[in-house]
Design an enzyme around this catalytic site. Structure first.
Site, mmCIF file in Angstrom:
data_model
loop_
_atom_site.group_PDB
_atom_site.id
_atom_site.type_symbol
_atom_site.label_atom_id
_atom_site.label_comp_id
_atom_site.label_asym_id
_atom_site.label_seq_id
_atom_site.Cartn_x
_atom_site.Cartn_y
_atom_site.Cartn_z
ATOM 1 N N GLY A 14 0.824 -1.222 0.000
ATOM 2 C CA GLY A 14 0.000 0.000 0.000
ATOM 3 C C GLY A 14 0.852 1.263 0.000
ATOM 4 O O GLY A 14 0.524 2.251 0.642
ATOM 5 N N THR A 16 2.955 4.064 -2.761
ATOM 6 C CA THR A 16 2.485 4.792 -3.957
ATOM 7 C C THR A 16 2.111 3.792 -5.055
ATOM 8 O O THR A 16 1.084 3.944 -5.729
ATOM 9 C CB THR A 16 3.595 5.745 -4.460
ATOM 10 O OG1 THR A 16 4.083 6.498 -3.347
ATOM 11 C CG2 THR A 16 3.069 6.689 -5.508
ATOM 12 N N GLU A 50 8.701 12.342 -4.314
ATOM 13 C CA GLU A 50 7.845 13.534 -4.267
ATOM 14 C C GLU A 50 7.818 14.356 -5.550
ATOM 15 O O GLU A 50 7.038 15.277 -5.667
ATOM 16 C CB GLU A 50 8.330 14.427 -3.116
ATOM 17 C CG GLU A 50 8.225 13.709 -1.778
ATOM 18 C CD GLU A 50 8.764 14.506 -0.609
ATOM 19 O OE1 GLU A 50 9.702 15.293 -0.818
ATOM 20 O OE2 GLU A 50 8.237 14.344 0.494
ATOM 21 N N ALA A 51 8.710 14.033 -6.489
ATOM 22 C CA ALA A 51 8.733 14.816 -7.730
ATOM 23 C C ALA A 51 8.251 13.944 -8.877
ATOM 24 O O ALA A 51 8.570 12.756 -8.944
ATOM 25 C CB ALA A 51 10.142 15.319 -8.011
ATOM 26 N N LYS A 79 5.787 21.843 -10.847
ATOM 27 C CA LYS A 79 7.167 21.587 -11.288
ATOM 28 C C LYS A 79 7.259 21.829 -12.797
ATOM 29 O O LYS A 79 6.589 21.148 -13.577
ATOM 30 C CB LYS A 79 7.540 20.138 -10.951
ATOM 31 C CG LYS A 79 8.907 19.749 -11.465
ATOM 32 C CD LYS A 79 9.229 18.307 -11.122
ATOM 33 C CE LYS A 79 10.488 17.857 -11.844
ATOM 34 N NZ LYS A 79 10.719 16.417 -11.736
ATOM 35 N N LEU A 332 8.798 -0.300 -6.766
ATOM 36 C CA LEU A 332 10.178 -0.643 -6.415
ATOM 37 C C LEU A 332 10.455 -2.143 -6.534
ATOM 38 O O LEU A 332 11.603 -2.544 -6.669
ATOM 39 C CB LEU A 332 10.486 -0.156 -4.997
ATOM 40 C CG LEU A 332 10.417 1.371 -4.836
ATOM 41 C CD1 LEU A 332 10.572 1.764 -3.376
ATOM 42 C CD2 LEU A 332 11.480 2.059 -5.679
ATOM 43 N N GLU A 341 15.722 11.962 -12.476
ATOM 44 C CA GLU A 341 14.752 12.531 -13.420
ATOM 45 C C GLU A 341 13.320 12.195 -13.002
ATOM 46 O O GLU A 341 12.405 12.212 -13.817
ATOM 47 C CB GLU A 341 15.044 12.043 -14.844
ATOM 48 C CG GLU A 341 16.250 12.734 -15.488
ATOM 49 C CD GLU A 341 15.970 14.183 -15.904
ATOM 50 O OE1 GLU A 341 14.811 14.622 -15.827
ATOM 51 O OE2 GLU A 341 16.930 14.874 -16.311
ATOM 52 N N ILE A 345 7.733 7.115 -10.190
ATOM 53 C CA ILE A 345 6.260 7.136 -10.118
ATOM 54 C C ILE A 345 5.698 6.987 -11.533
ATOM 55 O O ILE A 345 4.691 6.309 -11.755
ATOM 56 C CB ILE A 345 5.767 8.411 -9.404
ATOM 57 C CG1 ILE A 345 6.176 8.335 -7.930
ATOM 58 C CG2 ILE A 345 4.259 8.589 -9.548
ATOM 59 C CD1 ILE A 345 5.932 9.595 -7.124
HETATM 60 P P1 FAD Z 1 6.922 1.005 -0.742
HETATM 61 O O1 FAD Z 1 6.602 2.429 -0.506
HETATM 62 O O2 FAD Z 1 8.141 0.456 -0.067
HETATM 63 O O3 FAD Z 1 5.663 0.165 -0.310
HETATM 64 C C1 FAD Z 1 5.734 -1.216 -0.063
HETATM 65 C C2 FAD Z 1 4.420 -1.692 0.518
HETATM 66 O O4 FAD Z 1 4.464 -3.099 0.628
HETATM 67 C C3 FAD Z 1 4.099 -1.134 1.904
HETATM 68 O O5 FAD Z 1 2.743 -0.783 1.977
HETATM 69 C C4 FAD Z 1 4.364 -2.319 2.811
HETATM 70 O O6 FAD Z 1 3.569 -2.298 3.963
HETATM 71 C C5 FAD Z 1 3.972 -3.462 1.899
HETATM 72 N N1 FAD Z 1 4.578 -4.745 2.286
HETATM 73 C C6 FAD Z 1 5.863 -5.147 2.128
HETATM 74 N N2 FAD Z 1 6.034 -6.375 2.620
HETATM 75 C C7 FAD Z 1 4.828 -6.772 3.097
HETATM 76 C C8 FAD Z 1 4.343 -7.945 3.758
HETATM 77 N N3 FAD Z 1 5.133 -8.969 4.041
HETATM 78 N N4 FAD Z 1 3.044 -7.988 4.108
HETATM 79 C C9 FAD Z 1 2.206 -6.956 3.838
HETATM 80 N N5 FAD Z 1 2.612 -5.817 3.237
HETATM 81 C C10 FAD Z 1 3.902 -5.738 2.882
HETATM 82 N N6 FAD Z 1 10.043 8.469 -7.394
HETATM 83 C C11 FAD Z 1 9.620 9.524 -8.095
HETATM 84 O O7 FAD Z 1 8.843 9.365 -9.036
HETATM 85 N N7 FAD Z 1 10.023 10.780 -7.775
HETATM 86 C C12 FAD Z 1 10.931 11.022 -6.797
HETATM 87 O O8 FAD Z 1 11.247 12.174 -6.522
HETATM 88 C C13 FAD Z 1 11.445 9.906 -6.090
HETATM 89 N N8 FAD Z 1 12.374 10.069 -5.110
HETATM 90 C C14 FAD Z 1 12.900 8.960 -4.510
HETATM 91 C C15 FAD Z 1 13.965 9.103 -3.619
HETATM 92 C C16 FAD Z 1 14.558 7.973 -3.067
HETATM 93 C C17 FAD Z 1 15.713 8.131 -2.153
HETATM 94 C C18 FAD Z 1 14.040 6.687 -3.345
HETATM 95 C C19 FAD Z 1 14.630 5.473 -2.714
HETATM 96 C C20 FAD Z 1 12.975 6.549 -4.200
HETATM 97 C C21 FAD Z 1 12.411 7.671 -4.811
HETATM 98 N N9 FAD Z 1 11.387 7.537 -5.730
HETATM 99 C C22 FAD Z 1 10.943 8.628 -6.416
HETATM 100 C C23 FAD Z 1 10.749 6.253 -5.933
HETATM 101 C C24 FAD Z 1 9.434 6.204 -5.149
HETATM 102 O O9 FAD Z 1 9.669 6.465 -3.789
HETATM 103 C C25 FAD Z 1 8.786 4.838 -5.293
HETATM 104 O O10 FAD Z 1 8.719 4.502 -6.653
HETATM 105 C C26 FAD Z 1 7.381 4.836 -4.755
HETATM 106 O O11 FAD Z 1 7.359 5.324 -3.461
HETATM 107 C C27 FAD Z 1 6.786 3.476 -4.816
HETATM 108 O O12 FAD Z 1 7.200 2.668 -3.770
HETATM 109 P P2 FAD Z 1 6.463 1.269 -3.608
HETATM 110 O O13 FAD Z 1 5.025 1.520 -3.418
HETATM 111 O O14 FAD Z 1 6.891 0.404 -4.722
HETATM 112 O O15 FAD Z 1 7.137 0.663 -2.287
#
Ligand code: FAD
Length: 497
Positions: A14, A16, A50-51, A79, A332, A341, A345
Site C-alpha cells: 500500500g 504509492t 515527491e517529484a 514543477k 520498487l 529525473e 512514479i
Molecule cells: P513502498 O513504498 O516500499 O511500499 C511497499 C508496501 O508493501 C508497503 O505498503 C508495505 O507495507 C507493503 N509490504 C511489504 N512487505 C509486506 C508484507 N510482508 N506484508 C504486507 N505488506 C507488505 N520516485 C519519483 O517518481 N520521484 C521522486 O522524486 C522519487 N524520489 C525517490 C527518492 C529515493 C531516495 C528513493 C529510494 C525513491 C524515490 N522515488 C521517487 C521512488 C518512489 O519512492 C517509489 O517509486 C514509490 O514510493 C513506490 O514505492 P512502492 O510503493 O513500490 O514501495
C-alpha cells in the site's frame, strides 16, 4: 501456462505503487474484476518520492481528479523543470525543463537554426527561447489559455507522497477496492504451474487471487522471494547505492522546479512542497560514510531540518521479467533507478497502463507476457541511458568519482546517441522513448556537448531573416510573463478558494 479467467486481482503493498495500481485498475476494469489490496502498517512504506513528470496529469485526469483539490490534499506545488547545479562543472547550472525551446521548421529542429545564428555572432542561448525556463527564473506560473503550441508549458507536480497515497486510498475504497490490513508471511503456489494461488497473513487469513500485483517495495516479496525472477544489476553504470532523506522548513519563495545539486560523490535534491522542503542526498557508499552523507546534506539544507535522517539502500537495475507467471511487479519491486529525473512514479503509471492494455481477462497468454516484458525492458533501458548521460558527460576535475564516471564504458545505445549528436546535432526518439528530443537536447547541451555541425537546412534561411525570426520568437515567449502571477500567488489562489 495455465489459462484461467481473471476475476480477482490482489495487490500486495500500500505504498504509492499499490494505491496507484488499485485506483486505476478499479477505475478502468472495476466492472470486470474485483480488486483487493493487502498492506501492513507494521512494515510501512519507503516514505520518499515527491517529484513527478508531466504524464502524471493524465493519470489524475483519468481518475477525474480536480486539480485544485489534488493540490490541496497532497500539499503539492508545480514543477516546470529540474535545475542541475554543479553537474557539468562546479558553479555551473542548467535546466532540464518540460518545455521546448523556440520553434522548429519542417525537418529542421530549432537548435540547428540557433547554432547557425550563434556561429554568425548572435548572442543568445537555447533556454532563452523556452517559456518554462523563463517562468522558472521569474518564479511564475499559471496555465496559459492559448491555441498557439509555441506557448504550451509542460508541467508536473511536487507532492507529499504519503498524502498522495492516502488520497488515492480514500478514492479506491470509495470505488469499492477492498483493503486488508495484515502481514503476509507465506505464499501458496500451484504445484505444477508455480502460479501464486494465495497470500497467507500472519493472523491466518488467506487471500486468494487470479492475478497478483507485487507492490511490496524493494523486497519484491512475490516476484523475487517467491518466484526468483532475478535482477539485472546496473550499478557499474549508476554508482550511487544509498540515499539519506530529511525534510526541512521552507525558507524561500516556492520555486516551480526541483533542484539537483551535485556533490563530490552524489547529488542532493530539494523539492518545495507547500508545507516543507523535501531533501535528500543520493550518494556512493564507497565514497561517503553515513555520517559524512548526513553532514553534507545538513550543511546544505539552508533551513532547520524537520526530522531525523532516513537512510535507504538500493541497487540500481531491473527485475529480469516485470511479469512472471501470474505476478506483475510494479513500483520498487520491479527495479530501481535513482530519482534524478523523477521517473519511478511514472514507471508505476506506465506499468499499470501497459497491464490495462494487455489485460489477460481470458487467462494469461505467454506471448502477451513476452510482449509486456519486452516493452518494460525497453522503457527501463531508455530511462537508464538518460540518467547515465548526466553522469558520464561531465567536465569536473575536483573528485575521482566524477573523473571515473566520465571515463567509464557506457551502454552502446547511449554511446550511439551521443556520437550522432556530437557529429551533427541530430536527436532521435526511439520506440516511444519517455524523453523527447527536447529533453535529450537540454541535458546534452547543459552537460557541455556542442555539436560539430548543424543541419544544412538552417543555411537556407538568410542571416537577417534568421536573426529577425529569433528575436520574434523570443518576444512571443516573453510576452505572457508580465501577466503571469508568481507561483506562490497561483498556489494561494487555487488552494485557498
Ligand atoms: P513502498 O513504498 O516500499 O511500499 C511497499 C508496501 O508493501 C508497503 O505498503 C508495505 O507495507 C507493503 N509490504 C511489504 N512487505 C509486506 C508484507 N510482508 N506484508 C504486507 N505488506 C507488505 N520516485 C519519483 O517518481 N520521484 C521522486 O522524486 C522519487 N524520489 C525517490 C527518492 C529515493 C531516495 C528513493 C529510494 C525513491 C524515490 N522515488 C521517487 C521512488 C518512489 O519512492 C517509489 O517509486 C514509490 O514510493 C513506490 O514505492 P512502492 O510503493 O513500490 O514501495
Amino acid at each position: 501456462m495455465t489459462k484461467s479467467l481473471i476475476k480477482n486481482v490482489v495487490i500486495l503493498g500500500g505504498g504509492t505503487a499499490g494505491w496507484m495500481s488499485a485506483v486505476l485498475i478499479k477505475k478502468v476494469m472495476g466492472s470486470v474484476v474485483n480488486v483487493e489490496l493487502v498492506e501492513s502498517e507494521a512494515i510501512g512504506t519507503i516514505g520518499v518520492g515527491e517529484a513527478t513528470i508531466p504524464p502524471i496529469q493524465l493519470f489524475n485526469s483519468v481518475l477525474g481528479l480536480n486539480e485544485a483539490e489534488f493540490l490541496r490534499e497532497t500539499k503539492a506545488t508545480i514543477k516546470l523543470a529540474i535545475k542541475f547545479d554543479n553537474w557539468k562543472e562546479l558553479n555551473h547550472s542548467y535546466y532540464h525543463t518540460f518545455g521546448a525551446a523556440g520553434k522548429s521548421l519542417a525537418f529542421c529542429h530549432f537548435h540547428h537554426l540557433l547554432q547557425r545564428a550563434q556561429n554568425l555572432g548572435h548572442q543568445s542561448h537555447l533556454w532563452e527561447y523556452d517559456l518554462n525556463y523563463l517562468c522558472c527564473e521569474a518564479e511564475k506560473f499559471a496555465k496559459i489559455n492559448t491555441q498557439d503550441p509555441i506557448l504550451e508549458m509542460g508541467y508536473a507536480y511536487h507532492f507529499d507522497a504519503s498524502l498522495y497515497a492516502a488520497y488515492l486510498r480514500k478514492l479506491s475504497e470509495q470505488m469499492g477496492v477492498k483493503r486488508t490490513e495484515g502481514m503476509v508471511n507465506d505464499v501458496k503456489q500451484h504445484k505444477e504451474s508455480g502460479f501464486i494461488e494465495s497470500l497467507i497473513l500472519k493472523d491466518g487469513q488467506e487471500i486468494q487471487g487470479d492475478l497478483f500485483i507485487d507492490c511490496s517495495g524493494m523486497a519484491g516479496l512475490l516476484t523475487e522471494k517467491k518466484l526468483n525472477t532475478g535482477y539485472e544489476d546496473w550499478s557499474h553504470w549508476l554508482r550511487c547505492d544509498r540515499a539519506v532523506a530529511m525534510p526541512s522548513e521552507r525558507f524561500e519563495n516556492t520555486l516551480p522546479y526541483t533542484r539537483s545539486i551535485a556533490h563530490t560523490a552524489g547529488w542532493q535534491w530539494r523539492i518545495p512542497l507547500q508545507h516543507r522542503n523535501g531533501n535528500g542526498l543520493v550518494y556512493s557508499s564507497h565514497h561517503y560514510s553515513e555520517d559524512e552523507a548526513v553532514n553534507i546534506l545538513t550543511d546544505n539544507l539552508e533551513s532547520p531540518s524537520l526530522g531525523d535522517p532516513n537512510f535507504i539502500r538500493f541497487r540500481t537495475g531491473r527485475r529480469r521479467k516485470q511479469w512472471n507467471k501470474n505476478v506483475i511487479a510494479v513500483g520498487l519491486s520491479s527495479g530501481f533507478l535513482e530519482p534524478l529525473e523523477s521517473t519511478s512514479i511514472h514507471l508505476i503509471q506506465s506499468a499499470i497502463v501497459r497491464l490495462l492494455h494487455n489485460f489477460p481477462h481470458q487467462g494469461i497468454d505467454e506471448s502477451q507476457v513476452a510482449e509486456y516484458n519486452k516493452q518494460s525492458k525497453i522503457e527501463y533501458e531508455q530511462i537508464r541511458d538518460f540518467i547515465i548521460l548526466h553522469y558520464h558527460v561531465n567536465e569536473r576535475t575536483d573528485s575521482q568519482f566524477w573523473i571515473d564516471v566520465r571515463h567509464m564504458d557506457i551502454p552502446a545505445s547511449l554511446k550511439h546517441k551521443i556520437k550522432i549528436f556530437k557529429e551533427n546535432g541530430q536527436l532521435f526518439r526511439e520506440q516511444e522513448d519517455l524523453f523527447a528530443e527536447s529533453s535529450w537536447l537540454q541535458v546534452m547541451m547543459g552537460q557541455g556537448i556542442q555539436p560539430r555541425d548543424y543541419h544544412p537546412l538552417a543555411d537556407g534561411v538568410p542571416q537577417d531573416k534568421l536573426f529577425n525570426m529569433l528575436d520574434q520568437i523570443k518576444a512571443i515567449k516573453q510576452e505572457p510573463l508580465a501577466k503571469l502571477p508568481t507561483h506562490d500567488e497561483f498556489l494561494n489562489k487555487l488552494c485557498n478558494t
